[in-house]
Design a protein around this motif. Structure first.
Motif, PDB file in Angstrom:
ATOM      1  N   TRP A   1      -4.122  64.325  72.040  1.00 12.62           N
ATOM      2  CA  TRP A   1      -5.584  64.333  71.923  1.00 12.62           C
ATOM      3  C   TRP A   1      -5.941  64.570  70.460  1.00 12.62           C
ATOM      4  O   TRP A   1      -6.793  63.903  69.887  1.00 12.62           O
ATOM      5  CB  TRP A   1      -6.079  65.400  72.880  1.00 12.62           C
ATOM      6  N   ASP A   2      -5.198  65.454  69.845  1.00 15.87           N
ATOM      7  CA  ASP A   2      -5.321  65.723  68.425  1.00 15.87           C
ATOM      8  C   ASP A   2      -5.038  64.463  67.600  1.00 15.87           C
ATOM      9  O   ASP A   2      -5.816  64.072  66.736  1.00 15.87           O
ATOM     10  CB  ASP A   2      -4.252  66.767  68.108  1.00 15.87           C
ATOM     11  N   ILE A   3      -3.923  63.820  67.914  1.00 14.42           N
ATOM     12  CA  ILE A   3      -3.555  62.591  67.211  1.00 14.42           C
ATOM     13  C   ILE A   3      -4.636  61.540  67.418  1.00 14.42           C
ATOM     14  O   ILE A   3      -5.036  60.837  66.490  1.00 14.42           O
ATOM     15  CB  ILE A   3      -2.206  62.054  67.725  1.00 14.42           C
ATOM     16  N   ASN A   4      -5.121  61.448  68.672  1.00 16.08           N
ATOM     17  CA  ASN A   4      -6.102  60.413  68.974  1.00 16.08           C
ATOM     18  C   ASN A   4      -7.401  60.635  68.214  1.00 16.08           C
ATOM     19  O   ASN A   4      -8.036  59.677  67.792  1.00 16.08           O
ATOM     20  CB  ASN A   4      -6.371  60.358  70.472  1.00 16.08           C
ATOM     21  N   VAL A   5      -7.809  61.900  68.055  1.00 12.70           N
ATOM     22  CA  VAL A   5      -9.027  62.146  67.271  1.00 12.70           C
ATOM     23  C   VAL A   5      -8.814  61.651  65.851  1.00 12.70           C
ATOM     24  O   VAL A   5      -9.653  60.965  65.271  1.00 12.70           O
ATOM     25  CB  VAL A   5      -9.389  63.644  67.278  1.00 12.70           C
ATOM     26  N   ARG A   6      -7.660  61.956  65.284  1.00 13.30           N
ATOM     27  CA  ARG A   6      -7.398  61.512  63.920  1.00 13.30           C
ATOM     28  C   ARG A   6      -7.290  59.987  63.844  1.00 13.30           C
ATOM     29  O   ARG A   6      -7.831  59.356  62.946  1.00 13.30           O
ATOM     30  CB  ARG A   6      -6.115  62.167  63.389  1.00 13.30           C
ATOM     31  N   MET A   7      -6.584  59.419  64.836  1.00 15.44           N
ATOM     32  CA  MET A   7      -6.444  57.955  64.847  1.00 15.44           C
ATOM     33  C   MET A   7      -7.806  57.290  65.009  1.00 15.44           C
ATOM     34  O   MET A   7      -8.084  56.265  64.394  1.00 15.44           O
ATOM     35  CB  MET A   7      -5.542  57.518  66.010  1.00 15.44           C
ATOM     36  N   SER A   8      -8.650  57.871  65.867  1.00 15.84           N
ATOM     37  CA  SER A   8      -9.922  57.216  66.150  1.00 15.84           C
ATOM     38  C   SER A   8     -10.843  57.263  64.933  1.00 15.84           C
ATOM     39  O   SER A   8     -11.798  56.496  64.853  1.00 15.84           O
ATOM     40  CB  SER A   8     -10.598  57.865  67.352  1.00 15.84           C
TER      41      SER A   8
ATOM     42  N   MET B   1     -16.274  62.058  55.560  1.00 16.03           N
ATOM     43  CA  MET B   1     -14.963  62.709  55.423  1.00 16.03           C
ATOM     44  C   MET B   1     -15.038  64.161  55.865  1.00 16.03           C
ATOM     45  O   MET B   1     -14.141  64.667  56.545  1.00 16.03           O
ATOM     46  CB  MET B   1     -14.497  62.640  53.972  1.00 16.03           C
ATOM     47  N   ILE B   2     -16.130  64.812  55.471  1.00 12.08           N
ATOM     48  CA  ILE B   2     -16.293  66.214  55.870  1.00 12.08           C
ATOM     49  C   ILE B   2     -16.365  66.315  57.391  1.00 12.08           C
ATOM     50  O   ILE B   2     -15.733  67.176  58.006  1.00 12.08           O
ATOM     51  CB  ILE B   2     -17.539  66.809  55.214  1.00 12.08           C
TER      52      ILE B   2
ATOM     53  N   VAL C   1     -11.491  67.520  63.166  1.00 11.52           N
ATOM     54  CA  VAL C   1     -10.047  67.654  63.352  1.00 11.52           C
ATOM     55  C   VAL C   1      -9.637  69.126  63.347  1.00 11.52           C
ATOM     56  O   VAL C   1      -8.828  69.560  64.165  1.00 11.52           O
ATOM     57  CB  VAL C   1      -9.276  66.857  62.273  1.00 11.52           C
ATOM     58  N   SER C   2     -10.267  69.910  62.469  1.00 16.53           N
ATOM     59  CA  SER C   2      -9.836  71.315  62.471  1.00 16.53           C
ATOM     60  C   SER C   2     -10.360  72.063  63.692  1.00 16.53           C
ATOM     61  O   SER C   2      -9.660  72.907  64.232  1.00 16.53           O
ATOM     62  CB  SER C   2     -10.229  72.032  61.176  1.00 16.53           C
TER      63      SER C   2
END
Lengths: 250, 610
Positions: free
Chosen positions: B550-557, B588-589, B595-596
């Motif tokens: 889910w973490d990866i997906n947020v970053r990927m998305s 970006m922010i 993500v955090s």
């Protein structure tokens, strides 16, 4: 009546765990299986309910050929054979009551297990079995929160849920201290005496064998080296079973 | 002990290795074009400063502004006879230039009075004699003190000499009132929400589908799955036949159900009654516990009731789908701002409608396959070896022909070869031959390790698909379903399925075998063993892997939008291309914050559940 005829098991690596073993167990008997570690005791017990498929030989139980049973028939046979393990083999993260109820799975229609629900009667029965082994108050705890002795009682309660005609106990007390060992053995004895359940129990300590077993068979390197009464094991027989360098303790 | 001799070869080898490493890194620097010259160039540094400063000022908050604009006349190159300027109007803010004339390129002093205190803005030169001219020259900034006055040095621009009067203009502004979010901030918020939900949906879909796949990709569960060839051949044939049958029958049910969904009231009644009726039927036909095997009449009756119940269930699902769609449309109109709830309901109905035939095909395929497989098993057990051998020869050849024939059909569809001898007759013949060979060389009643075959095939497919990046998958899906977050969900979802299935299956492979053995010993079948002995053991790692994914997906998305997959990446890429770095900075922010937060939430959840 359990009849084991010329049972041989050779593992994939070529290890001969059982070598032409034959014996009979009359109904209601408490049979101890002794022998060194690696002598084939566990393999023998697991062949009886076909957790391990024997290479050769035949097992007849009440006239039914266990070795030739189809998966469907095996399910019906297994649910009448309770099994107790050295390491208890409970599902640690499940509740005690769920572990006990798992003993009913052989009776329950698999389609229902998706819902993870058991009939009410079974739940009541599970509580009763837990009372019988004296840990009813632990029913809703996680299995891994229990001590070793308590876990083994859960294991016995699970076997009892099956309404077993026979219990296979694979070194049930080898991981427990002597006091707990006796209390577990007493439970097995009580089930054997009052319910008339045949018990096949592999054991390490001869004093336990003397105290609880009606009859004893001994394995050495997969071969049956002794069959008879516990009290007849003299020093010579002892050395046949355990090797020439062995000394009696306890 | 032997004395260690330093062999010259060792030293030579070491020298050679060092040389090799040197060459490798030299080549690496060359191909990645590492050069500090660029960094030293002044224009680069200037743009870097500009962009960095823009990035440091994300366009998030803006204020209502008060603006005071005041002009003061000035002559560039003093005219003959000096200048006389009108007295400035001192009732409001005003500026005084002294001297009132100077040569181009010379400094003058500009004083401002009566402005609002602490305001800030540019001081600029207005060429031409029109005080309202919008052209402004110069880059100076001034700031008023606490009394609203300022003093500044101003250099008159070169090449602007004129006989006419020209002006210097001060435009001083101040933020007033409460801060508010910029349009960029609002867009960013919308898109970051889209991003989070894109990740959520992809993770959900991926997890749900990865769980069953992970079981058939686990070696320890599949190793013990063995069947006689008769059973394997029968169940192989059962899949395609069952799936075709399922789609056909459920199509009939759908045609029957279609006209009925128009009536909302009838719809509601049907959807209300069936959930009561179906469990009753199931309870009767699938008793929870049965000590003795029932007679053939009762079994046939039960089978019929189950079949009927399944048909009725699919009818109910069609009705439910219709209800969701119609109800969703109605709600969308009524609810106004909350209309998205209605449209969600409509979409759910639509998804359900699409899923019904798929489910029916899978269910019918699975059911027929397992039914035929059981018949095959029975046949292999009860019939004499010669008959079994004959059955094996026939059906194994048939099954082989079917499987390769289907693969051939897929190849034909993909590449449009148009030559049936390669895509139809060839594969069918080869498949039949392989099936025959298998039947000839295996003993009639032996059970074959079909589990390992399925395991290997599944693993191969998983590994192949996993090596395709989600970003690449997104490109394909953008073509399939159009630009937008849906394509992103599909791409991320597919990638999630394959990577989670692999991670999950490795967890299944590392569970304790003891409880498995114990549950098997009670007579539990494979399904029950999985549910009662495997599942409880794998819940914690499954949750933690799902969180991780889910973490990866947020970053990927956040970057899947770069290729048109929706989410905040689209906005980010757009703003970077438009050189709008302040807006890009806001995005970006937002990504960093989300993500955090995700990271924190997932670790907190993991701690709680595991």
């Amino acid at each position: 009546m359990l009849q084991v005829k010329n049972l041989t098991k050779i593992y994939d690596g070529g290890v001969k765990a059982l070598d032409n073993v034959s014996f009979e167990v009359p109904k209601g008997q408490f049979l101890a299986v002794i022998g060194l570690s690696g002598s084939g005791k566990s393999t023998l017990l697991r062949c009886i309910n076909r957790l391990i498929d024997p290479t050769e030989g035949q097992i007849l139980w009440d006239g039914e050929d266990v070795t030739a049973a189809s998966p469907e028939e095996m399910r019906r046979i297994r649910r009448k054979i309770g099994m107790v393990f050295q390491h208890f083999n409970l599902v640690h993260r499940s509740k005690v009551i769920t572990n006990v109820l798992a003993g009913r799975l052989g009776y329950i229609n698999p389609a229902w297990s998706f819902l993870n629900r058991f009939p009410k009667a079974d739940v009541e029965k599970a509580i009763k079995q837990l009372q019988r082994v004296g840990i009813a108050e632990k029913a809703n705890q996680r299995a891994d929160e229990l001590s070793g002795g308590q876990q083994q009682r859960v294991g016995i309660a699970r076997a009892l849920m099956q309404d077993p005609h026979m219990i296979l106990a694979d070194e049930p007390v080898a991981s427990l201290d002597p006091v707990l060992a006796h209390s577990i053995m007493k439970h097995l004895e009580e089930i054997n005496k009052s319910d008339g359940v045949t018990v096949l129990c592999s054991l390490h300590f001869l004093d336990l064998v003397h105290r609880y077993a009606d009859r004893v068979i001994a394995l050495n390197q997969g071969q049956l080296v002794y069959e008879g009464l516990p009290k007849d094991i003299d020093d010579k027989k002892f050395k046949d079973i355990y090797g020439r360098d062995a000394e009696r303790v306890g | 002990m032997k004395n260690k001799k330093t062999s010259p070869w060792k030293s030579i080898r070491l020298g050679f290795i060092i040389l090799l490493i040197f060459v490798i890194y030299a080549y690496g620097f060359d191909v990645t074009a590492v050069t500090l010259e660029e960094l030293k160039s002044e224009t680069r540094q200037e743009s870097l400063t500009r962009v960095t400063r823009a990035l440091a000022k994300p366009e998030i908050i803006e204020y209502e502004q008060t603006v005071e604009v005041v002009n003061a006349p000035v002559y560039v190159s003093c005219p003959q006879g000096g200048v006389t300027l009108p007295e400035p109007d001192t009732s409001g803010p005003y500026i005084v230039v002294s001297p009132a004339c100077a040569e181009a390129g010379e400094p003058v002093t500009v004083q401002g009075f009566n402005f609002a205190p602490n305001t800030e803005g540019p001081l600029r030169f207005i060429p031409g004699n029109d005080p309202a001219n919008i052209v402004e020259l110069g880059r100076d900034n001034v700031r008023t003190d606490g009394d609203g006055n300022f003093v500044a040095e101003f250099t008159l621009p070169k090449g602007r000499a004129s006989d006419d009067v020209q002006y210097i203009r001060a435009t001083l502004s101040a933020n007033v009132g409460t801060p508010r979010f910029t349009q960029t901030a609002k867009d960013t918020w919308n898109k970051i929400i889209e991003t989070v939900f894109l990740a959520l949906l992809a993770t959900t879909v991926g997890t749900i589908l990865a769980i069953p796949i992970s079981f058939i990709a686990a070696r320890n569960l599949m190793k013990s799955v063995r069947s006689p060839l008769t059973s394997i051949a029968f169940s192989t044939l059962g899949w395609p036949v069952g799936m075709a049958l399922g789609i056909y029958i459920v199509g009939l049910v759908g045609d029957f159900s279609g006209p009925l969904t128009g009536n909302l009231l009838l719809n509601i009644v049907i959807v209300g009654v069936l959930p009561v009726a179906i469990p009753v039927a199931i309870r009767w036909s699938l008793p929870q516990e049965e000590i003795s095997t029932p007679g053939p009449a009762l079994r046939t009756g039960r089978m019929a009731v189950i079949l009927l119940t399944v048909l009725v269930s699919f009818f109910g699902l069609y009705q439910l789908s219709g209800l969701f769609r119609n109800g969703g449309l109605v709600l969308e109109n009524i609810l106004g701002a909350w209309g998205f709830l209605g449209s969600f309901l409509f979409q759910l109905g639509d998804i359900l409608g699409v899923l019904i035939p798929v489910t029916a095909a899978l269910a019918a395929g699975g059911a027929l396959s397992s039914f035929l497989g059981r018949i095959g098993q029975r046949a292999a057990e009860k019939l004499p070896a010669a008959t079994v051998k004959l059955l094996n020869l026939i059906f194994s050849a048939l099954a082989g022909a079917t499987v390769l024939g289907l693969i051939g059909w897929l190849v034909e569809w993909l590449y449009q070869i148009g030559r049936p001898e390669f895509t139809l007759w060839g594969p069918v013949t080869v498949g039949a031959a392989l099936g025959l060979l298998l039947a000839v060389f295996s003993k009639a009643k032996d059970s074959l390790p079909i589990g390992l075959v399925i395991y290997t095939v599944t693993r191969t497919i998983l590994n192949t698909l996993r090596s395709v990046e989600a970003l690449v998958m997104a490109i394909v899906f953008v073509i399939a379903v159009g630009i937008g977050p849906f394509a992103g969900v599909m791409a991320l979802g597919l990638h999630t399925i394959v990577s989670l299935a692999k991670l999950y299956s490795e967890q299944v492979e590392s569970i304790q075998a003891g409880p498995l053995e114990a549950v098997q010993a009670t007579g539990a079948n494979r399904l029950q063993t999985i549910i009662y002995a495997v599942v409880p053991q794998i819940v914690p790692p499954y949750i933690s892997y799902t969180m991780y994914r889910w973490d990866i997906n947020v970053r990927m998305s956040t970057i899947i939008g770069f290729v048109g997959g929706g989410g905040i990446g689209f906005l980010l890429q757009q703003n970077i291309n438009l050189l709008n770095y302040r807006a890009a900075s806001a995005q970006m922010i937002a990504i960093a914050v989300v993500v955090s937060i995700m990271d924190y939430v997932s670790s907190a959840l993991r701690e709680k559940v595991v």
